[in-house]
Design a protein around this motif. Structure first.
Motif, short mmCIF file in Angstrom:
data_model
loop_
_atom_site.label_atom_id
_atom_site.label_comp_id
_atom_site.label_asym_id
_atom_site.label_seq_id
_atom_site.Cartn_x
_atom_site.Cartn_y
_atom_site.Cartn_z
N HIS A 168 0.94 -1.18 0.06
CA HIS A 168 0.29 0.27 -0.01
C HIS A 168 1.07 1.13 -0.30
CE1 HIS A 168 -3.06 2.63 0.36
NE2 HIS A 168 -2.73 3.16 1.98
N GLN A 169 1.60 0.88 0.79
CA GLN A 169 2.58 2.46 0.81
C GLN A 169 3.14 2.70 -0.14
OE1 GLN A 169 2.86 4.67 3.25
NE2 GLN A 169 1.18 3.46 3.91
N ASP A 170 3.65 1.42 -1.20
CA ASP A 170 4.69 2.10 -2.15
C ASP A 170 3.49 2.25 -3.25
OD1 ASP A 170 6.68 0.83 -1.57
OD2 ASP A 170 6.68 -1.19 -1.88
N ARG A 173 2.81 6.26 -2.90
CA ARG A 173 4.50 7.09 -3.03
C ARG A 173 4.21 6.42 -4.69
NH1 ARG A 173 7.57 3.48 -1.17
NH2 ARG A 173 6.92 4.22 0.78
#
Length: 213
Positions: A168-170, A173
């Protein structure tokens, strides 16, 4: 450059045919299935298919790749090599989601961030945008201010990250640092559903809107 969207598979995935108006040389992005529909469009528009492009290797985006590549004798470019395990698992994916049995393939060219793709007089820029899958790429044409973003972002939503090696964070970003910097006026074709603009998503998308910080 001209383009037409061909919804394919029970998932109504947005396969996109793009072509150079001057030369009629074309690419097909994400032939997930229903290859006859794609071929019909190529023949109706009298297009010369030069290559197949893949944003990522989920079955609804890549399931018809081998069939179309063999039928038209064209190379396959993309996705990024980090999606190789998804290509190797296409048989399992087809069984899991009730798709027809598909053939595996090896891309003729893995794509990396900053690569370019040319057909006729058209140039597409490649951006590596991991998150939905680790090897997901998007295709951007600066002249038309148009991007094919696969399952990175949708109108009002973003790609799932609960599949193997999703992150999710990738994904967040990738959207904020790779896509939004292209400009608010960029129109995009998502992997599913209607088109939108990056500016509209920056304002209204509940997952990545500016007011979320």
């Amino acid at each position: 450059m001209k383009y037409k969207i061909v919804p394919v598979t029970p998932f109504q995935q947005n396969c996109t045919v793009m072509w150079c108006e001057k030369t009629l040389k074309a690419v097909v992005v994400d032939p997930g299935g229903d290859v006859h529909k794609i071929v019909n469009l190529l023949e109706t528009e009298k297009l010369i298919l030069e290559k197949i492009l893949l944003t990522h290797a989920h079955i609804d985006h890549a399931g018809g790749t081998a069939e179309l590549a063999i039928l038209k004798n064209v190379p396959i470019e993309g996705p990024h090599k980090d999606d190789q395990f998804w290509i190797e698992g296409l048989d399992q994916q087809s069984a899991m989601f009730g798709f027809p049995k598909v053939s595996n393939f090896v891309p003729n060219r893995w794509l990396n961030d900053g690569d370019q793709i040319r057909f006729g007089e058209v140039v597409l820029e490649v951006l590596h945008c991991p998150g939905h899958t680790p090897g997901h790429v998007i295709f951007y044409n600066a002249d038309e201010k148009l991007a094919q973003v696969g399952d990175v972002i949708f109108q009002g939503s973003i790609g799932r990250t609960d599949f193997p090696r999703g992150n999710h964070q990738d994904l967040i970003r990738s959207i904020k640092e790779k896509l939004f910097v292209l400009g608010d006026d960029i129109r995009f074709i998502p992997g599913h559903g209607p088109m939108s603009t990056l500016g509209a998503e920056r304002k209204h998308n509940p997952f990545v809107a500016d007011h979320r910080g």
